[in-house]
Write a protein that holds these residues in place. Structure first.
Motif, PDB file in Angstrom:
ATOM      1  N   ALA A 104       0.838  -1.208   0.000  1.00 24.30           N
ATOM      2  CA  ALA A 104       0.000   0.000   0.000  1.00 24.30           C
ATOM      3  C   ALA A 104       0.870   1.253   0.000  1.00 24.30           C
ATOM      4  O   ALA A 104       0.575   2.245  -0.674  1.00 24.30           O
ATOM      5  N   GLY A 105       1.983   1.211   0.766  1.00 27.11           N
ATOM      6  CA  GLY A 105       2.867   2.371   0.836  1.00 27.11           C
ATOM      7  C   GLY A 105       3.530   2.646  -0.499  1.00 27.11           C
ATOM      8  O   GLY A 105       3.646   3.808  -0.934  1.00 27.11           O
ATOM      9  N   LEU A 106       3.962   1.582  -1.176  1.00 27.24           N
ATOM     10  CA  LEU A 106       4.602   1.776  -2.488  1.00 27.24           C
ATOM     11  C   LEU A 106       3.594   2.307  -3.497  1.00 27.24           C
ATOM     12  O   LEU A 106       3.900   3.163  -4.319  1.00 27.24           O
ATOM     13  N   GLN A 107       2.374   1.788  -3.403  1.00 23.09           N
ATOM     14  CA  GLN A 107       1.321   2.297  -4.299  1.00 23.09           C
ATOM     15  C   GLN A 107       1.124   3.796  -4.059  1.00 23.09           C
ATOM     16  O   GLN A 107       1.011   4.595  -4.994  1.00 23.09           O
ATOM     17  N   MET A 108       1.109   4.184  -2.773  1.00 27.74           N
ATOM     18  CA  MET A 108       0.922   5.599  -2.427  1.00 27.74           C
ATOM     19  C   MET A 108       2.082   6.420  -2.992  1.00 27.74           C
ATOM     20  O   MET A 108       1.886   7.483  -3.583  1.00 27.74           O
ATOM     21  N   LYS A 132       6.260  -4.365  -7.208  1.00 23.78           N
ATOM     22  CA  LYS A 132       5.625  -3.048  -7.038  1.00 23.78           C
ATOM     23  C   LYS A 132       6.702  -1.966  -6.957  1.00 23.78           C
ATOM     24  O   LYS A 132       6.562  -0.882  -7.531  1.00 23.78           O
ATOM     25  N   ALA A 133       7.797  -2.277  -6.225  1.00 25.24           N
ATOM     26  CA  ALA A 133       8.860  -1.280  -6.075  1.00 25.24           C
ATOM     27  C   ALA A 133       9.489  -0.947  -7.433  1.00 25.24           C
ATOM     28  O   ALA A 133       9.878   0.201  -7.689  1.00 25.24           O
ATOM     29  N   CYS A 183      10.165   2.671  -8.961  1.00 18.42           N
ATOM     30  CA  CYS A 183      11.477   3.111  -9.469  1.00 18.42           C
ATOM     31  C   CYS A 183      11.339   3.715 -10.852  1.00 18.42           C
ATOM     32  O   CYS A 183      11.860   4.802 -11.128  1.00 18.42           O
ATOM     33  N   SER A 184      10.656   2.984 -11.723  1.00 15.43           N
ATOM     34  CA  SER A 184      10.584   3.492 -13.100  1.00 15.43           C
ATOM     35  C   SER A 184       9.787   4.789 -13.134  1.00 15.43           C
ATOM     36  O   SER A 184      10.127   5.723 -13.861  1.00 15.43           O
ATOM     37  N   ALA A 185       8.738   4.869 -12.304  1.00 13.62           N
ATOM     38  CA  ALA A 185       7.958   6.117 -12.280  1.00 13.62           C
ATOM     39  C   ALA A 185       8.848   7.274 -11.818  1.00 13.62           C
ATOM     40  O   ALA A 185       8.795   8.378 -12.354  1.00 13.62           O
ATOM     41  N   TRP A 186       9.683   6.996 -10.823  1.00 14.55           N
ATOM     42  CA  TRP A 186      10.539   8.044 -10.257  1.00 14.55           C
ATOM     43  C   TRP A 186      11.588   8.498 -11.274  1.00 14.55           C
ATOM     44  O   TRP A 186      11.794   9.679 -11.510  1.00 14.55           O
ATOM     45  N   ILE A 187      12.247   7.519 -11.895  1.00 18.41           N
ATOM     46  CA  ILE A 187      13.291   7.884 -12.872  1.00 18.41           C
ATOM     47  C   ILE A 187      12.658   8.599 -14.058  1.00 18.41           C
ATOM     48  O   ILE A 187      13.150   9.618 -14.545  1.00 18.41           O
TER      49      ILE A 187
END
Length: 2042
Positions: free
Chosen positions: A1285-1289, A1337-1338, A1342-1346
């Motif tokens: 849930a935290g990673l989704q957030m 999920k992580a 990661c890809s979203a962040w990069i």
């Protein structure tokens, strides 16, 4: 009723009413008064007080009913407390007098009771003000009690409670007397009196010290006595009293020291001793017990034990969680000791032992599970573990001791079993509840949880072994990472310890339990485990006969493992099916003869083994049928059947075998029966038709066996009764919080409830409820329920004659038995018959002839008059089902008539209750039996019965039945609504509160009536408002009832009312969220859920206001004032264990959140943060590298990683992980709510501005730090669900806030400051022990962040990038290195997540690079010296690409492999045989089904990335031998063939590329052909983008260009996509692909033409073959033609956007003619894209082909121009118009227009098109204002300029064109004039004079004329000025274009005009801006023209001095102004340079 709304009673109105209306009127008035008094001014009250007191006291004599007397008393008390208290003593005296009265008649009783109630409330409210009068009052009341009946005792007790409450310590003189009186009432025969006495004593103990000091022992004994024969309510109240007193005794040492009494101080041991005595010896006291014990007769009654159990829980709850944490070890030791050997009496029989174990488990669950937070629970689990180790040592010592005392020790061993069972159960439940947060507990080697549990698997007691196995199962469900590990360990031990019987059973139980856990673990177990287990099972079965000592255990274990294996589902089982069917075939004798020989041979032991084995086999097959329905093909069913007849044969022989071999076979044979019945019930009945009669015979015997003493009604019947009818039978059958222990009281004395050891096979079944242990009942009971189920199936399938025979046999059996045995047989038979009716009704079967019906009816009628209320209830239901199956109205009417007659004559309670319920049930199944007189008769009888006050039972059943009829009769009932409502109200106001069951039935009636009235309740007529008032009064009376279930009914009635008439309902007293009754809490929350859907904000505010008013909280441990109703609900969610209630709370909160989160943003975020932060203290927070200096400087960021250490009030103490997950989900919902609410939530500048304007505004972006912090806390928790849930957030936060700029640091974004947090949150997810789903999920995060571009500095990005690199290395390691803990499909999930993440990063990098190369080009255009700036811009993109580039080789290989897998998996099932046997690159063949969804999730981005990679390499394959082979042009066959002969195995680069090309194209086409309706938009877009990328490079284009069929296929797929998907993005992307396909075809045609010219260069041009579509005929074949497909697609897009283009529609009424549409922006873009494609089409055609398509293309382009040429505000051309003009230009420049074969046809068609354009003006005379002349003039200009001259020089056309320009020149609109000049400017310069001259001749004079006019009228504004400037430009151009001889004349005309525009110095100062600008422009033009035509210039100047002077002064003025400017610059040199830089930067 309105007349009742006054301060004083309206006596006039009152006296006119009838007897009953008076009671109603009084109640309404008192209710009104209760609301009115607190808000009336004191003066008004004093004025009316005397009269009011008189009225109220006079009502005492009117014998008021219970609710009325309570209201009356309350009002009197409030009246005195707000008014004067002078006359209060008179009132008290009057009450006392009424109580003393000697009148004992029943009619006077209500008056006495009212006086008692009044006294109670007066003292409660006024307390010590009443001075010493209380001693007389109390004395008087106690005296009255001596000869009062139960109602009197009940009210006196409650009244005394109120008196004590009001007086507090002042009442000490009376304490002893009250205590004595309450003591006797606590063991009263009336249960209501016991409850009231308990409440009174609870109040008394607040001040009466002696109760918990000197008299403690006697109080405790008294409570134990009170438990005897008690009901649920008494147990609740008395346990509350007992628990509270003991807690008080333990905690108040300080107070007791101050009292002078000399008594012992009470320690925890003493308290435990006291409670333990009650638990173990019951209420027989301490002294007498010893005597009984010597005789061995004492057995504790169950209700005492259950009551004491509840008292334990109250005791601990009162002391609180912290106390429990501190004293847990002492508490645990005591609780476990209750079932230990030190008290052998408690556990002497298995039944007692099971009962005690249940109670102990309940105490532990309710305290440890309910009170403690996660941290404390882990500590508790460690304690329990220690206890298990201690017991283990005892057992080991006993087992190993070979000395003489072995005998004694074995008793130790068996005795320790119950303690172990309880400890293991609690340990299992604890870990199950903790979920993955229990990981640290299991990793802690000092505790050794797993070792402890596994060590007791070898315990000699079977129940311990089973519980240990179950405990392992709980661990496995909680921590899926242990499943494989534990399985391996248990299988290994099972193989090693095969000779030991305990080990074989113990470990096989463990393996079975773990297999049962797998379905609760989404990550599964490796597929190979199934094979291992099957082998072990076979081995056990085969070796069973080798060693007789353990053959039984091996047999059982083998089949248990197979049965458990079946739960893994078809994917695993199909591989082992043949082996299992073989074992199944071998276990039964193959013929009856073999069975006979078996019978003669065996002995008792071999039969025991055989029966166990066969029962196991039956169980395994049942498990197979239930869990693998997908494998049950006809063939498999055929193979299952052969052993069945043999199994049934054995069943028929069992009784004789049992007789031969005696008692040892009793249990095995019963179990065998049960398992066979269970299997047959799930098989299709057709499969064992031949055995029906044999099976039925056995069933009848089982059902009617008379030696069975077990009353199994509680286990059999509830499922056969309707759930609403069970409410009649009291709270035991309802869901309560104590159901777990209360159940044993329900089951009767011979069964204590289920336990695992009764049926080991239940260990792998799905749990009924969450973590509770499976509780199979003893075989003797289970076999009956299996028999009733099977009877139901078989009876429905046999012939009619057979049915009659069976029914008669059953009836005979019932007749032959007597007494209690008869009841038991009746019960079994009725259950079986009822089940068969259920089956018949389901399959719409009929029962049969008259005889069958008669027998059936006799059977049911007998039960309907049974003494057992549960049986009566089931019989009534059965009777109704019978009527339903027979479905003959005469029969049904007959049944009703029988009941009518019975009810009229019978006087006994039994028949009256049974038959009245039967009437209601008949209605339920037949939906109103039809005739209205029938309804009238029913209602009449039930009215009478419901008023029979002598028997509350009859009243309750009759009213319940009435409620069913009201429900079912629907509109027919309207006539009866009023009388029924009056009846209900009358009873509510008169039935004593002690008869709660009557009130509950009344509640159901009221509910049904409200439903019947429905929306009518909103009406405003007097009749309706009277009905509504009655309903509200009824609800009020019920809400005042002391019984919680009645209150729950009241709430659901109010909820109904609120639904139909919301304005009239006041739901103020709703908030009882912490009642001890589950049903009441459920009702409250269900009602709240309904309310918040409509008015969340009001409910929330109201709750807080209400708490502030009432000064007390609804939930004692939640502070609503601070955290609102929302917080209270969250707190409740955390404590509640009931799944339904939790679901309702979640829905309520979600509704509140959706409607209020945006307005109360800070509040909601704080709530969620509090819940999530509560877990931070328990976390080992991930360490963070502080390499960034600013990180340490920023305090707030650093604090993210440490928890709040300050110990201020924390609203949520240690919330459970599930609550924290819910809070995290709420945060995500809040973000999406804010997204819908407006952009300010995601724009910090705007948010800060608006916040300054209004500080109450609140925006999400201002809370970003909190959001990141919450996501971080959740993502680094121990709980995997919370981590997900935290990673989704975190992902949502990154996606939503990535683009929000940071206002303080331009060029940066706001998220950049949180990069350390993001990195720290992600790092733990890549640790090796992390479950794959979290890592997957992580990867997404990661890809979203990069990809988000938040971080531009490469070094910072590297941290997160490094995580992806590490996971890529893991992927490269391949299948061998995979994690062996989970199913293989999980590694597929992880691999694909990694590849997808990389794909996303790569796509973003490429897109950025593309954008930057575009801006790069753009920059180069703007500035030359821009290397500096460009370096900055390109850095980040190339940097991102560099990051990926290093791994691109590996990635591309893996991407292609994944796509290949995906392509294989999408093949239709019929190609399954072609799939590779060992699976694909990333999936295994066995887990193919589980792997599919993961591929579907990720293929699209991988496809796009692969396409981009292939295009970036330009399809160049690097071959080590040949260097680089460039394939950008098609390879000719000659270059390929030599190579293939020498190296046949190595594919040529061409082949490799072709394969890859077809792979990408194939996947895309397959997907786009039929995207599932739920296919994500992103997938479709990604797929289309991949195709775009593919066709962006030459080689793939050459493939598609050369393969026309392929192109057409692709176009058709895209056409279908455009038809089915409305999204403009998808349609635009599809059009882009279409354009590229067309471009490929163009290239192909060009290439062909070029090579043909090269080859046949010498030949004549005419003989060249025609290339392009349409060859030499011009025909296009639909389906084969690329052009046709393209046109189809473009027409589809255009007609969708502009329906007027469709000629069929143009004249239809749907499209109004001539009305212009303004397209949306998306629509315009689509139309423009389609037009671009259209203009490219002719290039693909042969000349003839181009002629055949040209009319269509022209029609469409000109059509779009016509339809969309609308004036825009700013004078811009609409996008569609610009596109159509561009398309026309493209068309006209086509070589086909000039090709000799097509030129003439083209010329004709183009002329027609021009004609159409010219016609546009004429068509829309009426609508001319809409049409944009500029667009049409531009179109004409395009025709004139771009086509060959012969098109436009035809006279008639040319003339019309010139007219249009003339008209435009005369236009009033300056914009039109201006544009007209510009267009003419270009026409005049046309190189071909035949084209330009006619226009010049016609239009030049008028232009010059217009300029001359301007001398007089100077321009007023900028628009007019521009017109003149354009005119000047045109004339200047004309001058240049004119022939030499005419030029002088032109200049002579032109110069005077220009000079006339010049102004002199004076005029210049005062001139308008437009005039000044014109002056300057004219001057510049003169400066240019002067030198060009100097001779003419000089001549004119000489001839006109005025002109010369004007010009000179203007020139002079101009030079001066230039000078001034330069001096300014010189003064300030710095400025200019800085400006220089700025402009440079652009």
């Amino acid at each position: 009723m309105e007349l009742a709304h006054s301060l004083l009673l309206n006596e006039e109105a009152y006296n006119q009413l009838g007897e009953f209306q008076k009671a109603e009127f009084i109640f309404e008035w008192l209710q009104f008064l209760e609301k009115l008094l607190p808000v009336t001014s004191r003066a008004d009250i004093r004025e009316n007080q005397k009269k009011l007191v008189e009225q109220l006291t006079s009502l005492l004599n009117n014998s008021p009913g219970p609710p009325t007397r309570r209201l009356l008393a309350k009002n009197l008390a409030v009246l005195y407390s707000t008014g004067d208290t002078f006359s209060v003593y008179q009132t008290i005296d009057k009450c006392n007098e009424l109580i003393r009265s000697k009148d004992d008649s029943p009619s006077y009783l209500p008056t006495k009771l009212a006086a008692v109630v009044c006294l109670g409330y007066l003292y409660k409210k006024l307390g010590r003000i009443l001075g010493n009068s209380f001693t007389d009052t109390v004395g008087n009341v106690l005296k009255a009690m001596k000869n009062a009946e139960s109602q009197g005792r009940y009210e006196i007790m409650l009244s005394l409670q109120n008196i004590l409450n009001g007086l507090g310590a002042a009442a000490i003189p009376c304490h002893r007397d009250i205590y004595k009186a309450a003591r006797s009432c606590l063991t009263d025969r009336s249960m209501a009196v016991r409850c009231a006495a308990a409440k009174c004593l609870l109040e008394l103990q607040n001040e009466a010290v002696f109760m918990w000091s000197t008299d403690l022992d006697s109080v405790v004994t008294l409570c134990f006595k009170s438990f005897e024969g008690s009901n649920y309510d008494v147990r609740l109240e008395v346990s509350k009293l007992l628990g509270t007193i003991l807690a008080r005794a333990l905690t108040s040492k300080q107070i007791t020291a101050s009292t002078k009494q000399n008594f012992r101080r009470i320690s925890l041991e003493d308290v435990m001793e006291l409670l333990g005595t009650g638990f173990l010896r019951g209420s027989c006291g301490f002294l007498r017990a010893s005597g009984d014990m010597l005789k061995g007769t004492s057995s504790v009654s169950r209700d005492v034990r259950v009551g004491v159990t509840q008292a334990y829980v109250v005791f601990v709850s009162t002391l609180g969680a912290q106390w429990l944490e501190r004293n847990f070890s002492a508490f645990l030791a005591h609780i476990l000791d209750l079932v230990s050997q030190s008290h052998p009496k408690a556990i002497q029989s298995p039944v007692d032992a099971i009962g005690c174990r249940r109670c102990v488990s309940f105490i532990l669950r309710a305290t440890v599970g309910g009170l403690l937070g996660e941290k404390a629970q882990i500590a508790a689990a460690k304690e329990i573990c220690q206890a298990i180790w201690k017991l283990k040592k005892v057992v080991d010592a006993a087992m190993s001791d070979g000395n003489l005392e072995t005998k004694i020790n074995t008793t130790d061993v068996t005795a320790s079993q119950h303690v172990l069972v309880c400890a293991l159960q609690e340990l299992g439940s604890l870990i199950h509840g903790l979920g993955t947060t229990a990981a640290p507990l299991l990793q802690d080697s000092s505790t050794g949880v797993l070792e402890a549990v596994i060590s007791v698997i070898l315990h000699p007691s079977i129940s311990v072994r089973l519980t240990a196995a179950w405990c392992l199962r709980c661990i496995a469900v909680a921590l899926p990472c242990y499943v494989s590990l534990l399985l391996d360990r248990c299988i290994e031990r099972l193989s090693t310890l095969k000779p030991c019987p305990e080990a074989v059973t113990g470990y096989s139980f463990a393996v079975a339990a773990l297999l049962g856990a797998v379905k609760h673990c989404p990550l599964g177990i490796p597929h190979g485990k199934g094979k291992v287990i099957m082998t072990v099972a076979e081995d056990l079965l085969c070796s069973a006969s080798q060693n007789s000592r353990i053959s039984l255990q091996r047999m059982q274990a083998g089949w248990l493992l197979i049965a458990a294996l079946m739960t893994l589902g078809p994917a695993v089982v199909q591989h082992h099916l043949p082996r299992m069917l073989l074992l199944w075939k071998c276990i039964f004798p193959s013929s009856p003869k073999d069975l006979e020989t078996e019978k003669t041979r065996g002995d008792a032991f071999t039969w025991q083994v055989t029966l166990e084995g066969r029962a196991g086999a039956l169980c395994a097959i049942k498990s197979f049928v239930s869990h693998c329905a997908g494998l049950l093909t006809d063939e498999v069913v055929q193979r299952l059947l052969p052993p069945l007849p043999s199994a049934v044969d054995l069943l028929t022989q069992l009784s004789s075998i049992y007789k031969s071999y005696g008692n040892s076979l009793k249990t095995p044979s019963t179990v065998y029966r049960q398992k066979l019945y269970e299997l047959l019930a799930v098989l299709p009945p057709k499969s064992y038709e031949g055995n029906f009669s044999a099976v039925l015979k056995e069933l009848v015997t089982d059902l009617t066996v008379t030696d069975s003493q077990i009353d199994a009604s509680a286990s059999l019947l509830p499922s056969l009764c309707h759930e609403n009818d069970l409410l009649l039978l009291g709270p035991l059958l309802q869901e309560t919080d104590h159901r777990f222990i209360e159940e044993q009281l329900l089951l009767g004395n011979s069964i204590a409830g289920g336990s695992l050891e009764y049926d080991p096979y239940s260990i792998y079944e799905k749990f009924a409820k969450g973590d509770s242990v499976p509780k199979p009942l003893p075989p003797a009971v289970s076999v009956i329920s299996a028999a009733t189920r099977l009877f139901g199936v078989v009876f429905a399938h046999i012939t009619e004659s057979h049915r009659l025979q069976v029914l008669e046999q059953l009836l005979n059996c019932i007749k032959q038995t007597k007494g209690s045995r008869q009841q038991i047989v009746q019960l079994h038979v009725l259950s079986a018959f009822s089940t068969s009716l259920k089956h018949l009704a389901n399959c719409k079967g009929s029962l049969g002839s008259e005889e069958v019906r008669r027998s059936a009816l006799m059977l049911v009628m007998g039960a309907l008059e049974s003494n057992n209320p549960l049986l009566r209830c089931a019989a009534a239901e059965c009777l109704a089902r019978l009527a339903q199956v027979v479905s003959d109205s005469a029969f049904s009417a007959g049944l009703a008539q029988v009941s009518f007659d019975k009810l009229k004559s019978a006087r006994d309670v039994v028949s009256r209750t049974g038959h009245s319920l039967a009437l209601g049930c008949l209605y339920r199944y037949l939906g109103g039996i039809g005739s209205t007189q029938h309804l009238n008769a029913c209602v009449g009888i039930l009215y009478t019965l419901s008023q029979d006050s002598t028997s509350p039972d009859v009243q309750a059943w009759a009213l319940h039945s009435l409620s069913l009829i009201v429900d079912q009769a629907g509109p027919l009932y309207h006539v009866h609504v009023e009388p029924t409502l009056s009846l209900v109200l009358m009873l509510l106001l008169s039935v004593p509160p002690a008869h709660a069951e009557v009130h509950q039935s009344l509640g159901r009636c009221l509910n049904a009536l409200i439903t019947t009235l429905g929306p009518e309740l909103q009406g405003s007529s007097t009749a309706v408002s009277a009905l509504r008032t009655s309903c509200l009064l009824g609800c009020a009376a019920m809400q005042d009832n002391p019984d919680c279930l009645v209150q729950a009914q009241a709430i659901s009635c109010l909820q109904q009312l609120h639904m139909f008439a919301p304005r009239h309902v006041n739901l103020s007293n709703l908030m009882n969220l912490c009642s001890s009754y589950l049903l009441l809490r459920r009702a409250v929350v269900a009602c709240l859920r309904q309310l918040v859907q409509r008015e969340a904000a009001e409910v929330s505010e109201y709750a807080v206001a209400l708490v502030k008013e009432s000064k007390e909280d609804f939930t004692p441990d939640v502070n609503i004032r601070e955290i609102g109703l929302e917080g209270a609900l969250l707190g409740l969610l955390d404590k509640e264990l009931d799944p339904r209630l939790c679901q309702d709370i979640k829905e309520t909160l979600t509704h509140m959140l959706t409607s209020m989160a945006v307005e109360k943003l800070s509040f909601w975020l704080k709530l969620c943060k509090d819940v999530l932060a509560a877990s931070a203290d328990f976390n080992t927070v991930a360490s963070i590298d502080t390499t960034q200096e600013e990180e340490t400087a920023k305090g707030d960021d650093a604090s993210v990683l440490t928890s709040d250490s300050d110990d201020r009030f924390h609203p949520f103490r240690n919330p459970r992980w599930s609550t924290r997950v819910f809070a995290a989900e709420c945060v995500c919902k809040i973000i999406s709510q804010c997204e819908n609410a407006g952009s300010a939530h995601f724009d910090i500048t705007l948010a800060q501005e608006r916040k300054q304007r209004d500080s109450r505004d609140d925006f999400l972006v201002l809370h970003l730090a909190d959001l990141v912090r919450m996501a971080f806390m959740a993502a680094t928790d121990h709980s995997d669900q919370l981590r997900l849930a935290g990673l989704q957030m975190l992902q949502i936060i990154v996606r939503k806030f990535a683009a929000v700029p940071e206002p303080e640091f331009p060029g940066h974004v706001i998220l950049e400051q949180y990069q350390a947090n993001v990195g720290a949150a992600l790092r733990p997810a890549f640790a090796p022990e992390t479950p794959p789903d979290v890592t997957a999920k992580a990867c997404q995060v990661c890809s979203a962040w990069i990809a988000s571009g938040v971080v531009s500095d490469l070094n910072d990005l590297r941290r997160v990038h490094q995580l992806l690199v590490s996971s890529l290395l893991k992927v490269q390691a391949g299948k061998e290195a995979q994690n062996q803990q989970y199913n293989e499909s999980t590694s597929t999930m992880e691999v694909l997540a990694v590849l997808k993440a990389w794909a996303e990063v790569y796509i973003v990098a490429i897109e950025k690079q593309k954008n930057q190369s575009d801006t790069h080009k753009h920059c180069l255009k703007i500035a030359n010296s821009s290397e500096e700036s460009l370096r900055d811009v390109t850095f980040s993109a190339s940097g991102l690409l560099d990051l990926v580039q290093a791994d691109l080789g590996t990635l591309s290989r893996l991407w292609l492999a994944a796509l290949q897998d995906f392509a294989l998996l999408t093949l239709p099932p019929e190609y399954a045989s072609q799939l590779p046997a060992e699976g694909g690159t990333f999936y295994t063949a066995e887990t193919i089904e589980n792997a599919r969804p993961h591929y579907y999730n990720s293929w699209a981005l991988i496809l796009y990335a692969t396409a981009l990679w292939l295009t970036s390499t330009g399809f160049i394959v690097v071959d080590p031998d040949e260097g680089v082979t460039n394939l950008s042009r098609p390879v000719t066959p000659t270059t390929m063939c030599q190579d293939s002969s020498t190296r046949p195995l190595v594919k040529s680069p061409e082949d490799v590329n072709t394969d890859r090309f077809h792979l990408i194209l194939g996947i895309s086409v397959e997907f786009l052909c039929s995207p599932r309706s739920d296919a994500a938009m992103e997938n479709i877009i990604a797929c289309l983008r991949a195709l775009q990328a593919l066709f962006d490079v030459p080689w793939p284009r050459s493939k598609i260009g050369g393969d026309q069929e392929l192109g057409v296929e692709l176009l058709n797929v895209l056409h279908r996509l455009i038809l089915t998907r409305e999204s403009p993005d998808i349609q635009l992307a599809a059009l882009e692909v279409v354009r590229l396909i067309l471009f490929a075809a163009q290239e192909h045609v060009k290439e062909k033409r070029r090579s043909a010219e090269v080859d046949d260069g010498a030949a004549e041009k005419e003989t060249l073959p025609e290339f392009g579509e349409g060859k030499d005929t011009g025909g296009l074949v639909p389906g084969k033609s690329l052009v046709f497909a393209t046109l189809e697609l473009c027409v589809c897009i255009l007609v969708r956007q502009l329906p007027q283009l469709n000629p069929k529609l143009t004249y239809s009424p749907a499209v109004p003619p001539g009305k212009h549409l303004l397209l949306s922006e998306d629509g315009s873009r689509l139309v423009a894209a389609a037009l671009v494609i259209l203009s490219d089409v002719p290039a693909v055609c042969s000349p003839e082909g181009s002629v055949s398509v040209l009319p269509t293309i022209l029609y469409l382009i000109v059509g779009v121009l016509k339809e969309t040429a609308v004036k825009l505000q700013d004078g811009q051309l609409p996008l569609t118009v610009a596109a159509s003009l561009q398309a026309l230009k493209g068309l006209f420049s086509s070589p086909m227009a000039r090709a000799e074969k097509s030129q003439n046809a083209w010329t004709d068609l183009l002329r027609s098109a021009l004609f159409t354009v010219l016609d546009c003006w004429d068509q829309v005379d009426g609508l001319l204002q809409e049409l944009d002349e500029v667009s049409l003039l531009t179109a004409i200009t395009v025709f004139v300029m771009s086509t060959s001259p012969e098109v436009t020089t035809v006279e008639c056309l040319q003339k019309r064109c010139i007219e249009k320009f003339k008209a435009a020149l005369d236009s009033k609109d300056p914009l039109v004039q201006c544009k007209c000049y510009q267009l003419l400017h270009s026409i005049f310069q046309h190189p071909n004079k035949t084209v330009s001259y006619p226009y010049i001749h016609s239009l030049a004079p008028s232009i010059v004329g217009k300029l001359q006019e301007t001398e007089r009228a100077k321009p007023e504004n900028a628009a007019e000025l521009q017109v003149i400037q354009e005119g000047i430009k045109v004339v200047t151009a004309l001058t240049a274009a004119a022939e030499e001889q005419h030029r002088a004349q032109l200049v002579a005309c032109f110069l005077p005009i220009l000079i006339s525009f010049l102004l002199d110095e004076n005029a210049l100062v005062s001139a308008t801006i437009s005039a000044k600008n014109l002056h300057e422009f004219a001057l510049q033009t003169l400066m240019q023209i002067g030198p060009q035509y100097s001779s003419v210039f000089k001549k004119i100047m000489a001839s006109s001095p005025t002109m010369k002077a004007r010009l000179e002064s203007a020139v002079k003025g101009n030079q001066e102004s230039i000078k001034v400017k330069t001096t300014k610059h010189a003064k300030n040199p710095g400025k200019s340079s800085s400006i220089q830089l700025k402009t440079n930067f652009l």
